[in-house]
Design a protein around this motif. Structure first.
Motif, PDB file in Angstrom:
ATOM      1  N   VAL A  96       8.680 -21.863   2.579  1.00 14.31           N
ATOM      2  CA  VAL A  96       9.338 -21.927   0.927  1.00 14.31           C
ATOM      3  C   VAL A  96       8.151 -22.274   0.195  1.00 14.31           C
ATOM      4  CG1 VAL A  96      10.663 -23.418  -0.130  1.00 14.31           C
ATOM      5  CG2 VAL A  96      11.562 -22.603   1.789  1.00 14.31           C
ATOM      6  N   HIS A  97       7.080 -23.008   0.528  1.00 15.17           N
ATOM      7  CA  HIS A  97       6.198 -23.570  -0.339  1.00 15.17           C
ATOM      8  C   HIS A  97       5.238 -22.173  -0.799  1.00 15.17           C
ATOM      9  CE1 HIS A  97       7.138 -27.716  -0.185  1.00 15.17           C
ATOM     10  NE2 HIS A  97       7.098 -27.782   1.057  1.00 15.17           N
ATOM     11  N   ALA A  98       4.987 -21.527   0.263  1.00 18.06           N
ATOM     12  CA  ALA A  98       4.424 -20.284   0.005  1.00 18.06           C
ATOM     13  C   ALA A  98       4.781 -19.273  -0.905  1.00 18.06           C
ATOM     14  CB  ALA A  98       4.062 -19.433   1.339  1.00 18.06           C
ATOM     15  N   ALA A  99       6.395 -19.172  -0.639  1.00 17.27           N
ATOM     16  CA  ALA A  99       7.121 -18.386  -1.500  1.00 17.27           C
ATOM     17  C   ALA A  99       7.126 -18.547  -2.984  1.00 17.27           C
ATOM     18  CB  ALA A  99       8.659 -18.193  -1.045  1.00 17.27           C
ATOM     19  N   GLU A 100       6.832 -19.982  -3.081  1.00 14.79           N
ATOM     20  CA  GLU A 100       6.881 -20.719  -4.627  1.00 14.79           C
ATOM     21  C   GLU A 100       5.446 -19.945  -5.127  1.00 14.79           C
ATOM     22  OE1 GLU A 100       7.218 -24.951  -4.261  1.00 14.79           O
ATOM     23  OE2 GLU A 100       9.069 -24.876  -3.791  1.00 14.79           O
ATOM     24  N   THR A 101       4.497 -19.550  -4.650  1.00 16.23           N
ATOM     25  CA  THR A 101       3.474 -19.021  -5.279  1.00 16.23           C
ATOM     26  C   THR A 101       3.068 -17.553  -5.315  1.00 16.23           C
ATOM     27  OG1 THR A 101       1.918 -19.546  -3.239  1.00 16.23           O
ATOM     28  CG2 THR A 101       2.172 -21.467  -4.714  1.00 16.23           C
ATOM     29  N   LEU A 102       4.114 -16.876  -4.486  1.00 17.65           N
ATOM     30  CA  LEU A 102       3.794 -15.472  -4.616  1.00 17.65           C
ATOM     31  C   LEU A 102       4.019 -15.048  -5.818  1.00 17.65           C
ATOM     32  CD1 LEU A 102       6.040 -14.693  -1.419  1.00 17.65           C
ATOM     33  CD2 LEU A 102       3.497 -15.075  -1.699  1.00 17.65           C
ATOM     34  N   LYS A 103       3.371 -13.931  -6.068  1.00 19.29           N
ATOM     35  CA  LYS A 103       3.454 -13.140  -7.314  1.00 19.29           C
ATOM     36  C   LYS A 103       4.523 -12.125  -7.251  1.00 19.29           C
ATOM     37  CE  LYS A 103      -1.328 -13.861  -8.737  1.00 19.29           C
ATOM     38  NZ  LYS A 103      -2.693 -13.040  -8.940  1.00 19.29           N
ATOM     39  N   LEU A 104       5.022 -11.537  -8.316  1.00 19.18           N
ATOM     40  CA  LEU A 104       6.122 -10.383  -7.913  1.00 19.18           C
ATOM     41  C   LEU A 104       5.129  -9.008  -7.901  1.00 19.18           C
ATOM     42  CD1 LEU A 104       8.814  -9.027  -8.270  1.00 19.18           C
ATOM     43  CD2 LEU A 104       8.379  -9.090 -10.682  1.00 19.18           C
ATOM     44  N   VAL A 105       5.217  -8.310  -7.003  1.00 14.87           N
ATOM     45  CA  VAL A 105       4.457  -7.109  -6.733  1.00 14.87           C
ATOM     46  C   VAL A 105       5.162  -6.151  -7.856  1.00 14.87           C
ATOM     47  CG1 VAL A 105       3.876  -5.349  -5.069  1.00 14.87           C
ATOM     48  CG2 VAL A 105       4.315  -7.620  -4.388  1.00 14.87           C
ATOM     49  N   PRO A 106       4.393  -5.707  -8.844  1.00 18.74           N
ATOM     50  CA  PRO A 106       4.953  -4.848  -9.844  1.00 18.74           C
ATOM     51  C   PRO A 106       5.157  -3.446  -9.368  1.00 18.74           C
ATOM     52  CG  PRO A 106       2.399  -5.191  -9.886  1.00 18.74           C
ATOM     53  CD  PRO A 106       2.853  -5.854  -8.980  1.00 18.74           C
ATOM     54  N   PRO A 107       6.069  -3.069  -9.737  1.00 16.49           N
ATOM     55  CA  PRO A 107       6.367  -1.572  -9.270  1.00 16.49           C
ATOM     56  C   PRO A 107       5.706  -0.715 -10.131  1.00 16.49           C
ATOM     57  CG  PRO A 107       8.359  -2.378 -10.506  1.00 16.49           C
ATOM     58  CD  PRO A 107       7.283  -3.457 -10.306  1.00 16.49           C
ATOM     59  N   PRO A 108       4.652   0.324  -9.606  1.00 16.98           N
ATOM     60  CA  PRO A 108       3.928   1.175 -10.376  1.00 16.98           C
ATOM     61  C   PRO A 108       4.641   2.301 -10.910  1.00 16.98           C
ATOM     62  CG  PRO A 108       3.696   1.485  -8.074  1.00 16.98           C
ATOM     63  CD  PRO A 108       4.789   0.430  -8.208  1.00 16.98           C
ATOM     64  N   ASP A 109       3.865   2.952 -11.928  1.00 18.03           N
ATOM     65  CA  ASP A 109       4.527   3.970 -12.716  1.00 18.03           C
ATOM     66  C   ASP A 109       4.211   5.339 -11.812  1.00 18.03           C
ATOM     67  OD1 ASP A 109       5.325   6.116 -14.419  1.00 18.03           O
ATOM     68  OD2 ASP A 109       3.780   5.537 -15.838  1.00 18.03           O
ATOM     69  N   MET A 110       5.134   5.816 -11.115  1.00 19.42           N
ATOM     70  CA  MET A 110       5.039   6.729 -10.240  1.00 19.42           C
ATOM     71  C   MET A 110       5.575   7.969 -11.045  1.00 19.42           C
ATOM     72  SD  MET A 110       6.662   5.149  -6.885  1.00 19.42           S
ATOM     73  CE  MET A 110       7.942   3.901  -7.309  1.00 19.42           C
ATOM     74  N   SER A 111       5.442   8.091 -12.202  1.00 15.42           N
ATOM     75  CA  SER A 111       5.763   9.520 -13.016  1.00 15.42           C
ATOM     76  C   SER A 111       4.808  10.738 -12.943  1.00 15.42           C
ATOM     77  CB  SER A 111       5.740   9.208 -14.576  1.00 15.42           C
ATOM     78  OG  SER A 111       4.722   8.633 -15.045  1.00 15.42           O
ATOM     79  N   LYS A 112       3.507  10.284 -12.489  1.00 13.55           N
ATOM     80  CA  LYS A 112       2.583  11.265 -12.076  1.00 13.55           C
ATOM     81  C   LYS A 112       2.391  11.801 -10.779  1.00 13.55           C
ATOM     82  CE  LYS A 112       0.178   9.593 -16.343  1.00 13.55           C
ATOM     83  NZ  LYS A 112      -0.926   8.976 -16.729  1.00 13.55           N
ATOM     84  N   LEU A 113       3.173  11.265  -9.881  1.00 11.44           N
ATOM     85  CA  LEU A 113       3.090  11.497  -8.513  1.00 11.44           C
ATOM     86  C   LEU A 113       4.228  12.826  -8.301  1.00 11.44           C
ATOM     87  CD1 LEU A 113       3.627   8.241  -6.709  1.00 11.44           C
ATOM     88  CD2 LEU A 113       1.368   9.552  -6.729  1.00 11.44           C
ATOM     89  N   PRO A 114       3.808  13.757  -7.464  1.00 12.44           N
ATOM     90  CA  PRO A 114       4.772  14.646  -6.955  1.00 12.44           C
ATOM     91  C   PRO A 114       6.131  14.143  -6.677  1.00 12.44           C
ATOM     92  CG  PRO A 114       2.743  15.186  -5.760  1.00 12.44           C
ATOM     93  CD  PRO A 114       2.485  13.681  -6.550  1.00 12.44           C
ATOM     94  N   PRO A 115       7.448  14.760  -6.757  1.00  8.78           N
ATOM     95  CA  PRO A 115       8.526  14.343  -6.488  1.00  8.78           C
ATOM     96  C   PRO A 115       8.825  13.639  -5.040  1.00  8.78           C
ATOM     97  CG  PRO A 115       8.957  15.953  -7.865  1.00  8.78           C
ATOM     98  CD  PRO A 115       7.242  16.037  -7.559  1.00  8.78           C
ATOM     99  N   ALA A 116       8.197  14.374  -4.343  1.00 13.50           N
ATOM    100  CA  ALA A 116       8.543  14.102  -2.866  1.00 13.50           C
ATOM    101  C   ALA A 116       7.890  12.775  -2.415  1.00 13.50           C
ATOM    102  CB  ALA A 116       7.925  15.217  -1.721  1.00 13.50           C
ATOM    103  N   GLN A 117       6.354  12.702  -2.930  1.00  9.80           N
ATOM    104  CA  GLN A 117       5.580  11.640  -2.882  1.00  9.80           C
ATOM    105  C   GLN A 117       6.147  10.308  -3.513  1.00  9.80           C
ATOM    106  OE1 GLN A 117       1.573  12.261  -3.932  1.00  9.80           O
ATOM    107  NE2 GLN A 117       0.646  10.545  -3.205  1.00  9.80           N
ATOM    108  N   ALA A 118       6.611  10.369  -4.727  1.00  6.67           N
ATOM    109  CA  ALA A 118       7.289   9.313  -5.471  1.00  6.67           C
ATOM    110  C   ALA A 118       8.677   9.018  -4.814  1.00  6.67           C
ATOM    111  CB  ALA A 118       7.760   9.852  -6.846  1.00  6.67           C
ATOM    112  N   GLY A 119       9.223   9.736  -4.095  1.00  6.83           N
ATOM    113  CA  GLY A 119      10.548   9.325  -3.254  1.00  6.83           C
ATOM    114  C   GLY A 119      10.270   8.796  -2.037  1.00  6.83           C
ATOM    115  N   GLU A 120       9.178   9.116  -1.197  1.00  3.91           N
ATOM    116  CA  GLU A 120       8.506   8.343  -0.377  1.00  3.91           C
ATOM    117  C   GLU A 120       8.243   7.034  -0.711  1.00  3.91           C
ATOM    118  OE1 GLU A 120       5.680  10.130   2.057  1.00  3.91           O
ATOM    119  OE2 GLU A 120       6.919  12.146   1.992  1.00  3.91           O
TER     120      GLU A 120
END
Length: 144
Positions: free
Chosen positions: A22-46
């Motif tokens: 619980v204490h560790a979770a309080e200090t966690l950062k949100l992992v940002p979802p990256p912009d996958m628009s430049k990836l091939p569709p199959a790779q972005a889907g994975e």
């Protein structure tokens, strides 16, 4: 003999095993979802599926298993060139499992890829102190 004391003991044990996380979770950062628009569709889907799996797993896990879940999404992002998101994921993994040098080593690899050799060597040195038996860490320290 009443079951009440046993249930109280079991509840206490479960609660105490969760409290450090619980204490560790309080200090966690949100992992940002990256912009996958430049990836091939199959790779972005994975990668989207990996992110969905990660988000489903987070509320169900604790401790080392949760740290590993963060590391898995970090690895997926790193393999696709999203180093900033990967870095956050590995930082969170190290917060959840501060005595595990594997995730610190991964931070060093990302720093090395991003052309920050001094930062990478600092991470490799710390990783070696935490997990000296892991061969890739030993190699990284020796090459530094």
């Amino acid at each position: 003999m009443s079951l009440r004391p046993l249930l109280a003991l079991a509840f206490s044990a479960i609660f105490l095993s969760i409290v450090p996380n619980v204490h560790a979770a309080e200090t966690l950062k949100l992992v940002p979802p990256p912009d996958m628009s430049k990836l091939p569709p199959a790779q972005a889907g994975e990668l989207r599926k990996a992110r969905a799996d990660f988000e489903k797993s987070v509320p169900l896990l604790a401790g080392d298993a949760l740290a590993e879940s963060y590391a898995v999404i970090g690895e997926a992002y790193a393999q696709n060139g999203f180093y900033d998101a990967a870095n956050v994921a590995f930082e969170d993994a190290t917060r959840l499992a501060p005595k595990d040098g594997h995730w610190v080593y991964a931070l060093g690899v990302i720093a090395q890829i991003q052309k920050h050799p001094a930062v990478a060597q600092n991470y490799f040195g710390l990783a070696f102190q935490l997990t000296p038996d892991y061969l890739p860490i030993r190699v990284a320290v020796a090459q530094g």
